[in-house]
Design a protein around this motif. Structure first.
Motif, mmCIF file in Angstrom:
data_model
loop_
_atom_site.group_PDB
_atom_site.id
_atom_site.type_symbol
_atom_site.label_atom_id
_atom_site.label_comp_id
_atom_site.label_asym_id
_atom_site.label_seq_id
_atom_site.Cartn_x
_atom_site.Cartn_y
_atom_site.Cartn_z
ATOM 1 N N GLU A 52 -0.319 2.845 -1.535
ATOM 2 C CA GLU A 52 0.225 4.203 -1.612
ATOM 3 C C GLU A 52 0.870 4.598 -0.277
ATOM 4 N N ALA A 53 0.243 4.208 0.835
ATOM 5 C CA ALA A 53 0.847 4.472 2.144
ATOM 6 C C ALA A 53 2.141 3.690 2.307
ATOM 7 N N ALA A 54 2.180 2.457 1.799
ATOM 8 C CA ALA A 54 3.412 1.670 1.873
ATOM 9 C C ALA A 54 4.515 2.312 1.034
ATOM 10 N N ARG A 55 4.174 2.833 -0.139
ATOM 11 C CA ARG A 55 5.175 3.494 -0.976
ATOM 12 C C ARG A 55 5.759 4.715 -0.262
ATOM 13 N N ARG A 56 4.900 5.508 0.373
ATOM 14 C CA ARG A 56 5.391 6.683 1.097
ATOM 15 C C ARG A 56 6.225 6.280 2.305
ATOM 16 N N THR A 57 5.860 5.184 2.952
ATOM 17 C CA THR A 57 6.648 4.700 4.089
ATOM 18 C C THR A 57 8.053 4.323 3.656
ATOM 19 N N LEU A 58 8.170 3.618 2.537
ATOM 20 C CA LEU A 58 9.488 3.198 2.061
ATOM 21 C C LEU A 58 10.314 4.393 1.589
ATOM 22 N N LEU A 59 9.672 5.331 0.910
ATOM 23 C CA LEU A 59 10.412 6.514 0.466
ATOM 24 C C LEU A 59 10.939 7.321 1.646
ATOM 25 N N SER A 60 10.193 7.358 2.736
ATOM 26 C CA SER A 60 10.634 8.121 3.904
ATOM 27 C C SER A 60 11.835 7.490 4.584
ATOM 28 N N GLN A 61 12.098 6.218 4.294
ATOM 29 C CA GLN A 61 13.230 5.527 4.911
ATOM 30 C C GLN A 61 14.397 5.316 3.948
ATOM 31 N N GLY A 62 14.361 5.962 2.798
ATOM 32 C CA GLY A 62 15.484 5.894 1.868
ATOM 33 C C GLY A 62 15.470 4.727 0.916
ATOM 34 N N TYR A 63 14.341 4.054 0.757
ATOM 35 C CA TYR A 63 14.264 2.931 -0.177
ATOM 36 C C TYR A 63 14.033 3.455 -1.597
ATOM 37 N N ALA A 64 14.585 2.746 -2.566
ATOM 38 C CA ALA A 64 14.360 3.057 -3.974
ATOM 39 C C ALA A 64 13.216 2.182 -4.483
ATOM 40 N N ILE A 65 12.190 2.818 -5.033
ATOM 41 C CA ILE A 65 11.029 2.084 -5.512
ATOM 42 C C ILE A 65 11.365 1.459 -6.859
ATOM 43 N N ALA A 66 11.308 0.139 -6.915
ATOM 44 C CA ALA A 66 11.582 -0.576 -8.160
ATOM 45 C C ALA A 66 10.316 -0.854 -8.954
ATOM 46 N N ARG A 158 6.902 -5.012 12.627
ATOM 47 C CA ARG A 158 6.033 -4.207 13.486
ATOM 48 C C ARG A 158 6.320 -2.721 13.285
ATOM 49 N N ARG A 159 7.587 -2.361 13.165
ATOM 50 C CA ARG A 159 7.928 -0.958 12.939
ATOM 51 C C ARG A 159 7.432 -0.483 11.570
ATOM 52 N N PHE A 160 7.486 -1.373 10.590
ATOM 53 C CA PHE A 160 6.988 -1.000 9.261
ATOM 54 C C PHE A 160 5.487 -0.703 9.307
ATOM 55 N N PHE A 161 4.704 -1.582 9.924
ATOM 56 C CA PHE A 161 3.262 -1.380 9.963
ATOM 57 C C PHE A 161 2.893 -0.165 10.819
ATOM 58 N N ALA A 162 3.671 0.102 11.871
ATOM 59 C CA ALA A 162 3.403 1.297 12.672
ATOM 60 C C ALA A 162 3.626 2.564 11.845
ATOM 61 N N ARG A 163 4.665 2.564 11.027
ATOM 62 C CA ARG A 163 4.923 3.705 10.156
ATOM 63 C C ARG A 163 3.870 3.793 9.060
ATOM 64 N N LEU A 164 3.406 2.656 8.583
ATOM 65 C CA LEU A 164 2.374 2.633 7.548
ATOM 66 C C LEU A 164 1.086 3.295 8.032
ATOM 67 N N GLN A 165 0.735 3.047 9.291
ATOM 68 C CA GLN A 165 -0.480 3.643 9.836
ATOM 69 C C GLN A 165 -0.417 5.172 9.820
ATOM 70 N N GLN A 166 0.766 5.734 9.970
ATOM 71 C CA GLN A 166 0.906 7.187 9.982
ATOM 72 C C GLN A 166 0.664 7.801 8.603
ATOM 73 N N TYR A 167 0.925 7.048 7.543
ATOM 74 C CA TYR A 167 0.769 7.575 6.194
ATOM 75 C C TYR A 167 -0.589 7.250 5.584
ATOM 76 N N LEU A 168 -1.415 6.471 6.253
ATOM 77 C CA LEU A 168 -2.710 6.109 5.683
ATOM 78 C C LEU A 168 -3.620 7.318 5.457
ATOM 79 N N PRO A 169 -3.760 8.257 6.427
ATOM 80 C CA PRO A 169 -4.648 9.400 6.165
ATOM 81 C C PRO A 169 -4.214 10.233 4.957
ATOM 82 N N ALA A 170 -2.906 10.489 4.841
ATOM 83 C CA ALA A 170 -2.432 11.283 3.704
ATOM 84 C C ALA A 170 -2.601 10.527 2.402
#
Length: 223
Positions: A52-66, A158-170
């Motif tokens: 779920e944190a990965a999905r929010r990370t991708l959505l925040s960067q303009g990715y379309a969830i397939a 590395r940038r992806f995992f750093a962004r992922l850590q920010q969305y883990l609590p939410a």
């Protein structure tokens, strides 16, 4: 001392590659399967929370969830570097349990497309000869895949995992744990069918009242 013993290891590798031809330069032979963590990290929480944190990370960067699930996420993003070129970045993420934590794997594939023109000929009917194709007509433009490669840039992951850590609590707050049997909502438990109603009591008919016996007046005796 023999000459072969004196050759440095690098020269030996060059000589072996020269003998082996292009096989030694193959990309497959450069795969080391080392113990680095470029494509995976361990994060706190369950696999569902990590995905779920990965999905929010991708959505925040303009990715379309397939595709999205509790253990996998797939998304893509399109780029147009030039008018006649098109690029697409496809990210595939898998989440697996690792004790009390989650192990997140990610792989990014970059596809490149180029605009190609394919000439089409026009057909003209010529009497009994049928139709004849002439070398003039229109050009149809189409995108053709010209390259596809896995992204190996460690900084990208590395940038992806750093962004992922920010969305883990939410993600942990928005993804409740699976309910235990005691927490299953009452509407999810099939209700016990109600007992059939008891038969209505049949009223007892009233007892008949006995008719009064008519009395005859007897005249009193005269003195």
């Amino acid at each position: 001392m023999r000459l072969s013993h004196a050759l440095p290891a690098g020269l030996l590798a060059v000589s072996l590659s020269a003998c082996g031809g292009r096989a030694a330069d193959s990309t497959l032979l450069r795969e080391s399967f080392d113990s680095g963590d470029t494509y995976s990290r361990t994060v706190p929480g369950s696999p569902a929370t990590a995905c779920e944190a990965a999905r929010r990370t991708l959505l925040s960067q303009g990715y379309a969830i397939a595709r999205y699930g509790s253990d996998a996420v797939e998304a893509n993003k399109n780029f147009q570097p030039r008018d006649d070129e098109h690029e697409q970045l496809v990210l595939r993420i898998s989440c697996a349990p690792r004790g009390d934590e989650a192990l997140v794997f990610i792989s990014a594939v970059q596809d490149r497309y180029a605009l190609k023109k394919s000439p089409t000929s026009a057909s003209v009917g010529v009497g009994a000869l049928g139709s004849v194709s002439l070398p003039f007509g229109s050009n149809d433009d189409s995108l053709v895949k010209v390259a596809s490669s896995t992204v190996q840039d460690a900084d990208f992951y590395r940038r992806f995992f750093a962004r992922l850590q920010q969305y883990l609590p939410a993600a942990a707050a928005g993804t409740p744990p699976p309910p235990t049997p005691a927490e299953v909502p009452s509407d999810a438990i099939p209700a016990t069918p109600p007992a059939p109603p008891a038969p209505a009591a049949v009223p007892t008919p009233p007892e008949p009242v006995p008719e009064a016996t008519p009395t005859t007046d007897v005249p009193a005796p005269q003195a």
